[in-house]
Structure formats: C-alpha cells, structure tokens
Design a protein around this motif. Structure first.
Motif, PDB file in Angstrom:
ATOM      1  N   ASP A 225       9.412  23.356   5.467  1.00  0.00           N
ATOM      2  CA  ASP A 225       8.609  22.127   5.565  1.00  0.00           C
ATOM      3  C   ASP A 225       8.598  21.417   4.212  1.00  0.00           C
ATOM      4  N   PRO A 226       8.913  20.100   4.204  1.00  0.00           N
ATOM      5  CA  PRO A 226       9.074  19.425   2.911  1.00  0.00           C
ATOM      6  C   PRO A 226       7.789  19.331   2.087  1.00  0.00           C
TER       7      PRO A 226
ATOM      8  N   ALA B 115       0.832  -1.204   0.000  1.00  0.00           N
ATOM      9  CA  ALA B 115       0.000   0.000   0.000  1.00  0.00           C
ATOM     10  C   ALA B 115       0.865   1.253   0.000  1.00  0.00           C
ATOM     11  N   ALA B 116       1.956   1.219   0.785  1.00  0.00           N
ATOM     12  CA  ALA B 116       2.834   2.390   0.856  1.00  0.00           C
ATOM     13  C   ALA B 116       3.389   2.695  -0.532  1.00  0.00           C
ATOM     14  N   GLU B 117       3.813   1.627  -1.233  1.00  0.00           N
ATOM     15  CA  GLU B 117       4.384   1.803  -2.559  1.00  0.00           C
ATOM     16  C   GLU B 117       3.328   2.346  -3.532  1.00  0.00           C
ATOM     17  N   TYR B 118       2.125   1.796  -3.406  1.00  0.00           N
ATOM     18  CA  TYR B 118       1.048   2.174  -4.318  1.00  0.00           C
ATOM     19  C   TYR B 118       0.701   3.654  -4.204  1.00  0.00           C
ATOM     20  N   PHE B 119       0.594   4.140  -2.980  1.00  0.00           N
ATOM     21  CA  PHE B 119       0.124   5.516  -2.789  1.00  0.00           C
ATOM     22  C   PHE B 119       1.247   6.554  -2.818  1.00  0.00           C
ATOM     23  N   HIS B 120       2.504   6.082  -2.811  1.00  0.00           N
ATOM     24  CA  HIS B 120       3.624   7.024  -2.736  1.00  0.00           C
ATOM     25  C   HIS B 120       3.881   7.641  -4.108  1.00  0.00           C
ATOM     26  N   ASP B 121       3.717   8.946  -4.185  1.00  0.00           N
ATOM     27  CA  ASP B 121       3.917   9.626  -5.456  1.00  0.00           C
ATOM     28  C   ASP B 121       4.511  11.012  -5.175  1.00  0.00           C
ATOM     29  N   PRO B 122       5.804  11.044  -4.836  1.00  0.00           N
ATOM     30  CA  PRO B 122       6.411  12.304  -4.382  1.00  0.00           C
ATOM     31  C   PRO B 122       6.323  13.410  -5.433  1.00  0.00           C
ATOM     32  N   ALA B 123       6.294  13.031  -6.715  1.00  0.00           N
ATOM     33  CA  ALA B 123       6.213  14.059  -7.758  1.00  0.00           C
ATOM     34  C   ALA B 123       4.915  14.854  -7.615  1.00  0.00           C
ATOM     35  N   GLU B 124       3.868  14.179  -7.101  1.00  0.00           N
ATOM     36  CA  GLU B 124       2.579  14.839  -6.893  1.00  0.00           C
ATOM     37  C   GLU B 124       2.414  15.286  -5.437  1.00  0.00           C
ATOM     38  N   ASN B 125       3.518  15.226  -4.674  1.00  0.00           N
ATOM     39  CA  ASN B 125       3.483  15.613  -3.265  1.00  0.00           C
ATOM     40  C   ASN B 125       2.518  14.730  -2.457  1.00  0.00           C
ATOM     41  N   GLN B 126       2.454  13.442  -2.830  1.00  0.00           N
ATOM     42  CA  GLN B 126       1.624  12.466  -2.128  1.00  0.00           C
ATOM     43  C   GLN B 126       2.541  11.405  -1.525  1.00  0.00           C
TER      44      GLN B 126
ATOM     45  N   ASN C  55      10.349  24.451  -0.799  1.00  0.00           N
ATOM     46  CA  ASN C  55      10.205  23.335  -1.734  1.00  0.00           C
ATOM     47  C   ASN C  55       9.255  23.673  -2.886  1.00  0.00           C
ATOM     48  N   TYR C  56       8.264  24.493  -2.564  1.00  0.00           N
ATOM     49  CA  TYR C  56       7.331  24.901  -3.617  1.00  0.00           C
ATOM     50  C   TYR C  56       8.072  25.671  -4.711  1.00  0.00           C
ATOM     51  N   MET C  57       8.920  26.615  -4.290  1.00  0.00           N
ATOM     52  CA  MET C  57       9.664  27.411  -5.264  1.00  0.00           C
ATOM     53  C   MET C  57      10.645  26.537  -6.043  1.00  0.00           C
ATOM     54  N   VAL C  58      11.424  25.746  -5.300  1.00  0.00           N
ATOM     55  CA  VAL C  58      12.487  24.965  -5.936  1.00  0.00           C
ATOM     56  C   VAL C  58      11.912  23.900  -6.870  1.00  0.00           C
ATOM     57  N   VAL C  59      10.863  23.209  -6.411  1.00  0.00           N
ATOM     58  CA  VAL C  59      10.356  22.079  -7.194  1.00  0.00           C
ATOM     59  C   VAL C  59       9.302  22.515  -8.208  1.00  0.00           C
ATOM     60  N   GLU C  60       8.320  23.302  -7.747  1.00  0.00           N
ATOM     61  CA  GLU C  60       7.184  23.543  -8.635  1.00  0.00           C
ATOM     62  C   GLU C  60       7.303  24.806  -9.472  1.00  0.00           C
ATOM     63  N   VAL C  61       7.929  25.844  -8.940  1.00  0.00           N
ATOM     64  CA  VAL C  61       8.000  27.085  -9.716  1.00  0.00           C
ATOM     65  C   VAL C  61       9.206  27.087 -10.649  1.00  0.00           C
ATOM     66  N   PHE C  62      10.394  26.792 -10.065  1.00  0.00           N
ATOM     67  CA  PHE C  62      11.603  26.889 -10.902  1.00  0.00           C
ATOM     68  C   PHE C  62      12.079  25.549 -11.442  1.00  0.00           C
ATOM     69  N   ASN C  63      11.441  24.451 -11.000  1.00  0.00           N
ATOM     70  CA  ASN C  63      11.816  23.114 -11.480  1.00  0.00           C
ATOM     71  C   ASN C  63      13.310  22.833 -11.394  1.00  0.00           C
ATOM     72  N   LEU C  64      13.953  23.325 -10.321  1.00  0.00           N
ATOM     73  CA  LEU C  64      15.394  23.106 -10.182  1.00  0.00           C
ATOM     74  C   LEU C  64      15.693  21.636  -9.894  1.00  0.00           C
ATOM     75  N   THR C  65      14.758  20.991  -9.199  1.00  0.00           N
ATOM     76  CA  THR C  65      14.898  19.555  -8.937  1.00  0.00           C
ATOM     77  C   THR C  65      13.482  19.002  -8.847  1.00  0.00           C
ATOM     78  N   ASP C  66      13.328  17.682  -9.044  1.00  0.00           N
ATOM     79  CA  ASP C  66      11.961  17.169  -8.932  1.00  0.00           C
ATOM     80  C   ASP C  66      11.765  16.425  -7.624  1.00  0.00           C
ATOM     81  N   GLU C  67      12.750  16.543  -6.726  1.00  0.00           N
ATOM     82  CA  GLU C  67      12.632  15.843  -5.452  1.00  0.00           C
ATOM     83  C   GLU C  67      12.522  16.852  -4.311  1.00  0.00           C
ATOM     84  N   ARG C  68      11.449  16.728  -3.543  1.00  0.00           N
ATOM     85  CA  ARG C  68      11.301  17.601  -2.370  1.00  0.00           C
ATOM     86  C   ARG C  68      12.251  17.143  -1.278  1.00  0.00           C
TER      87      ARG C  68
END
Lengths: 450, 290
Positions: free
Chosen positions: B131-132, A170-181, B138-151
């Motif tokens: 806050d991550p 479940a953790a793997e399924y719901f984990h989507d850091p690109a979408e901040n989830q 993180n909002y600026m770095v990841v979503e606005v400027f796309n400097l990295t895709d990892e928070r």
C-alpha cells in the motif's frame, strides 16, 4: 424389471415436478449490495417476504457492481439469468436495450406502486424513449460530491472546492508527498468510480456523449479539456492508480479532499462511533495512530462543480425484472417488488445506509419513520441536509440524459467501461489525451453500431 | 493382419466398453470445450442472438493489436522470472536443507508454508505490504532506508506490477520445487560422491558432475510443470495486480469487460493453447528426451 424401475422413476419425477409447481416458485435476486451487514438486512426482508408468501422461495446473490455486466453476460450466455436485478440505472438501461429485461412487467409495477409517487426525474431515467415503457423501476439514489476538510480549508483561507480552479489550488496546497499527505482522491483505475468522478468534470465543462439529435459527440474540445485537467489532477492524488477504497486515507487524516457518494455519511458517522472505542486508553498499541474524533464535524461537502456550467452527478439504483418465459416467475418477482416498495420494508432497506440510499418516492421522503433512522445518523447531519440530498437527486446530470431525454446507448457505453479505460490509458499508459479520447469515441461507435 | 477369433473380438469389444465411460468424460469435459473454443474463435460472438461467422478476422485483428503483443511480452517476462526464480530458489533451499543441522526437520516443514497458505488471504497481505500510504514496503524504502523520497504504488503500476507478481509467485511456489528436488537429493547414492572425491573433485566439482546430472530430470520436470501452470495462471495475477495483463488476464478482459468480444478472446485462448502445445513438444523432445 428394468421397465418397471424406469416407470417408477418417471412417476416419481412427475410427482416431484407437480409438487414443486404447486408448492414453491423459486426466484433469484441479484444485488450490488455486497457488504455483509447489508446482505443480512436484505436477507431479513426476503425472509419476511417468504414467511408472508410461502409459495415463493427467493435466493439473494450479491455481485460486485463492477462485475455485474460480466456476470449478466455470462448468465445470459448460459441461460442462468436471475429474475430480479438490483443495480445502477445506467446498467439497467443497457440490459433493457440488450433485451434482457421485461419492460412491460416493469411498467405494470410502476403503476402498481403508483406512478405519481415517484420523483419524475428518477422515473425519466428509466423511460424507454421509443416505447414510453420503463426499463426498470427506480429504487433509491445517491449523489456525488467532493468531501473535504473544512477546518483545513478555513485555516489555509482557501475557497470551497466548487470550481476547477479552486479544486486545483486546494489540491496543490495540501499535497505534500514527502510528508505522506495528499491533495485529492479521484478515480483512475479502470472501474466505475473513475467514470463517475470524471463524468462530473466532463459535464461541468459542457462535455457530452450525445447531442440533442442523438449524434455521438464525445470526441470534442470540452471532453479533451476535461481529461487533460483530470490527468493533471492525478498528480495530487495518492500514488498510483486509485479507486474509492483510498477514502481510508482521508479518515486517517492523510488527504484533504475526496470524491464520494453520500454513502460516506454513514461511514463517517460510524467511524465516529468506532473512534470512541478505538482510543489509546483501550488499545495501547494505537498510541501512534491518529484519528480525528471530530472528523464528522470537520467534513464538508460540495455537490456541484462548475467550470463552463454547473454539474451535479449521482446514480439512481433500480430494480429490473428479467424477461422470463415462465409467467409464474415474473409474477413472483413482481410480488417481491410490491413487498419491497411497501413503506415498512422500503424504509428498512433505505436505513441500511442513511444518506447513501435516498428514497425515490415522494411520500417516503416526507415520512417521519424514514427520518428516524435507528442509528441517529439523520439527526447528526440534520433534516435539511438530507432533504437537500433528496432534492439533489432530481437535478443529477449524466451522459445518458440530455435536456431531459434519455439516450439508452449511453447505458451500453457505461456497461462496457470505455471511459474508465480511456482514463487509465491517459493517466498511466502515457497515451496523449487526443488519442485517448479518439480511441474512446471509436469504441463507443462500435457499441452503438452493434 | 491376422483374422481375429470370436473370443478376441469379444475381448476387444469388452475392452472398449470398459474405457467408454472415461472416453466419454474426457470428451465431454476436455475435448468438447477445446473444440468449442476453436470453433468460437471463427465467430463474432453475440451474447443475445446468433453468432456471425467471420473466418480468420479475429486472428487478423489480434495479430495487428499492440495490446496483444504487450500482453505476450508481459507473459514472457512473467514466465522467465517465475520459472527461473522458483527453480533456483527451490534448488538452493533443497541443497541447504540436505545438510545436517539441528532443527532441520522443523525448517523443512516451515518452508512449505507459503505453498499451503490460501491464495486470497496471502494476496490481501501482500497488497497491504505494498500500500503506497500505509504499507511497510514504502515505509522501509522511503522512511527507514531513504532509498528514494517518492512513495510508489508498485503493485498497481502497470509496469512495476509484474515484478511484484513474479516475486510473489516465486515466494509462493518455490516450496514445491524444493520438495521435489530434496526428495531426489536424498536418493542419490553416496558412492557416487565418494567416487568423485577419489577422482579429485572438490565440493563444486561434485555438485557439477554428480548432483546436477542426477537432478537433471527432476529439474526438467519442475521447469515444464511451472511453465504450464504459469502460462495458464489466472487467479494469483488477477487478484494481486489486476493491471498486469498476462495472456489469461488479457483473455478475461477481452471476453468479459469493455467491448465484450468473446470471439476475439477465444482466438487468444487458441493462440495460447497452440503456443503451449508447441513449447511442450519442443521441451519434451529436446530437453527431457522422452
């Protein structure tokens, strides 16, 4: 002239001491309840007690649970210990072993409240195996579980997170850091929360600190596997070292599962109350904010985790009487305790956090006044689930209890936060699991050897 | 030595009587804790029961503990970053605000705000920024400027946290450097600049040959003060990023958490104290030339 002044001063001093001895006995209560609304309730109870007992003055001091060992150590060194400590049973056992608590006074109090009224399991967690006395009195308790989005799980067709495989899937399924989830919240800052969550995994894999003969057996395959799994699971958690505060991400709908105590029942129900006023209608700038008004209904809880065996974890919060040379202080502390265990005051205390603070007295658990909490939280969750939680309290497993026998050294180990440091090292400082567990066992040996 | 007259002796005695209260207070509040700390560092301190004398064992354990060296490294990075940062930013701000422009007085006042703001409220603000999941960083770095895709959880990460702590310290404390430098700048005699101009120096030459030598001792004082303050700094670092273990934080964890070891913690403090004394002595002799 000088002599006269001195004599007058001394006389005044003696008179003052005499009045204070005959007048007010002053005692101090330290509690780990640090939230302002809870302190207000405790203060109200204490004020009532003082009105009924004008000869006793009580001061309430709130101490963060992670700071309690530190503060007690500092106070012991400085000779400024409080008279009553309200904290988790593991800490209380540790303080008892350190010689800080008056076990005879606590045992006398257990009898005064009524030994048969206590749930046996809760009482056993406080019994000194050598003397049969009690380190402290159980006061209330909570159990831990995985709280999760039942609606998301249903939609995804996933099994409830009750086994290691189900949790990971479940953790793997719901984990989507690109979408901040994120998938799951587990503790991996070096604090008590990390130890509480890890303990449940470790015990579910058959891991122990002590075997039935009292030998330290922490550095074992079972514990290493559990830590390995735990470190992997952190991959599906919100970024960086996390602790219980990250439960807010769940309330925001950004996380599928989180470990938490039954204290969250209160928070979720209150969040629901808050949500009805926090709407875009009332606050235009909240238009973008997401809050699920049906979060309480969508939230489910799994109290038992299984791998090699079933494991339920929880904490009993206790009241300990500090050893004092002054008999009058001890008596005043006992007087306050008697008052706090009276049904009216006891229920008032428990209602500070319905679901989080569960009674350890049989008759109170069945008491109608107890089930009728003023905010209607029990009504929302239903009588059955509350009784289930109270029953769960009897079945909790910790490192200090092995086959019903208490190992006090485990309390000492808990107080030293060795397991949280082990988790932090393995998760964030790239220490291999084998080394981290071996390090922890060496530290534990140091504690036992003292 | 000339024999003293009765009057001189009486005067001497009176003098000692006058300073005795201050000596007593200093002895009690400063000397006693330092000496007691040195004393404790030779013991295995027991919270309940008697301390056990262990000689130099605490120091031996410390000098073979990799966590101690990690802490020393973190402290060095923190000190270099914050001292250089506050001094340079303070110097830049002072030079700018020494120029005449409309609204200068307002800016001069506003720039002091970070220094006056209470630590705890500012720390909470900064924690929220980083806050991550919800923080603006993180909002600026990841979503606005796309400097990295990892928070990233910059503030709690044991490696990255020190950078945030340094930036925070520079932001919070450059105003004091600015204030000291600006007051000195205002007292530099303009004749010196005229003389330098007549000698054919441009703006850079005037800065190099007039401003900087005039500021030498102010800058020196700032550097040493910041150095002392920050080597002993606890609350800012601990509140903002408890995973960043500079020496005071390392001492705290050793003394009060885990396997509570106050003897070992005392020996860390002694080393920190000796280090500080040594560096101050060197600095005062060689840089400030007092």
């Amino acid at each position: 002239m000088r002599l006269k002044t001195l004599l007058c001063g001394a006389a005044a001093g003696v008179a003052l001491m005499a009045t204070s001895a005959a007048g007010a006995q002053s005692i101090e209560l330290w509690t780990t309840e640090t939230q302002s609304d809870r302190i207000a309730t405790i203060q109200l109870l204490v004020d009532t007690f003082m009105a009924l007992n004008p000869s006793v003055t009580v001061e309430v001091v709130a101490v963060d649970e992670n700071d309690v060992p530190t503060q007690i150590a500092a106070a012991a060194a400085a000779g400024t210990l409080p008279n009553l400590i309200n904290a988790g049973s593991e800490l209380m056992v540790a303080f008892g072993e350190e010689g800080i608590l008056d076990q005879a006074a606590a045992t006398e109090m257990v009898d005064r409240v009524g030994r048969d009224r206590f749930f046996a399991g809760a009482l056993n967690m406080h019994r000194n195996p050598e003397t049969g006395e009690f380190y402290a009195l159980p006061f209330h308790g909570w159990i831990q579980g995985i709280w999760y989005r039942g609606d998301w799980f249903d939609e995804a067709g996933l099994e409830p997170p009750n086994t290691w495989e189900n949790i990971r899937a479940a953790a793997e399924y719901f984990h989507d850091p690109a979408e901040n989830q994120y998938g799951i919240l587990i503790g991996n800052m070096a604090d008590s929360f990390a130890e509480q969550v890890f303990t449940q995994f470790a015990i579910s894999n058959g891991g122990r600190q002590f075997d039935a003969d009292g030998n330290l057996v922490f550095n074992s395959e079972e514990i290493r596997e559990a830590l390995e799994f735990y470190v992997d699971l952190a991959e599906y958690a919100p970024p960086g070292p996390q602790t219980w505060r990250a439960r807010d991400y769940y309330i925001q709908g950004r996380m599928a599962m989180f470990f938490y105590s039954t204290f969250i029942m209160d928070d979720l129900a209150l969040a629901e109350i808050a949500a009805s006023s926090l709407t875009a209608e009332n606050f235009a700038e909240l238009a973008g904010g997401s809050f699920d008004p049906e979060l309480v209904e969508h939230t489910r809880m799994v109290p038992i985790i299984s791998n090699a065996q079933d494991a339920g974890y929880g904490v009993v919060v206790s009241m300990g009487i500090v050893d004092s040379d002054d008999q009058a202080e001890t008596e005043a502390a006992q007087q306050l305790l008697s008052f706090l265990y009276e049904p009216d005051s006891y229920i008032t205390w428990l209602h500070m956090a319905p679901g989080g603070m569960n009674p350890v007295l049989r008759d109170i658990a069945a008491n109608d006044d107890y089930m009728a909490d003023p905010r209607g939280i029990f009504a929302r969750y239903g009588t059955d689930s509350i009784q289930e939680i109270i029953a769960g309290l009897e079945a909790i497993q910790t490192f200090s209890l092995v086959d019903g026998q208490l190992f006090p050294a485990s309390g000492e180990i808990f107080a030293r936060q060795i397991i949280p440091q082990m988790i932090f090292r393995a998760t964030w400082e790239d220490v291999p699991v084998d080394e981290a567990v071996a390090w922890a066992e060496a530290q534990m040996l140091g504690v036992i050897g003292e | 030595m000339k024999p003293q007259t009765v009057l001189e002796r009486a005067e001497n005695r009176f003098g000692w009587q006058l300073v005795a209260p201050s000596l007593g207070v200093i002895g009690l509040l400063i000397l006693y804790p330092i000496l007691y700390n040195v004393y404790l560092s030779f013991f295995d301190v027991q919270l309940v029961g008697d301390n056990v004398f262990v000689g130099l064992e605490n120091y031996q354990r410390l000098l073979t503990d990799s966590a101690f060296y990690d802490s020393l490294t973190t402290t060095a990075i923190y000190l270099l970053g914050t001292v250089a940062g506050t001094t340079l930013l303070g110097l830049g701000a002072a030079l700018l605000l020494n120029q005449d422009f409309p609204g200068r007085n307002v800016v001069r006042g506003l720039i002091l705000l970070p220094y006056f703001a209470p630590v705890i409220s500012v720390v909470f603000g900064w924690q929220f920024i980083f806050d991550p999941v919800n923080g603006v960083y993180n909002y600026m770095v990841v979503e606005v400027f796309n400097l990295t895709d990892e928070r990233m959880n910059v503030i709690r990460d044991p490696d990255l946290g020190v950078i945030v702590v340094i930036v925070f310290d520079i932001w919070k404390h450059f105003p004091i450097a600015y204030l000291l430098i600006l007051s000195k700048l205002q007292s530099i005699n303009t004749d010196l600049y005229e003389a330098a101009a007549i000698d054919g120096h441009g703006p850079w030459g005037r800065f190099w040959h007039v401003t900087l030598p005039e500021l030498y001792f102010v800058l020196g004082t700032i550097v040493i003060l910041r150095f002392i303050w920050n080597l002993n700094k606890f609350e800012e670092v601990f509140l903002l990023a408890p995973n960043v273990q500079t020496l005071p934080i390392f001492t705290y964890y050793t003394a009060f958490t885990g396997v509570i070891d106050q003897g070992l913690a005392a020996s860390v403090s002694v080393i920190q104290f000796v280090l500080l004394c040594g560096l101050i002595w060197f600095y005062v002799k060689k840089v400030l030339k007092w």
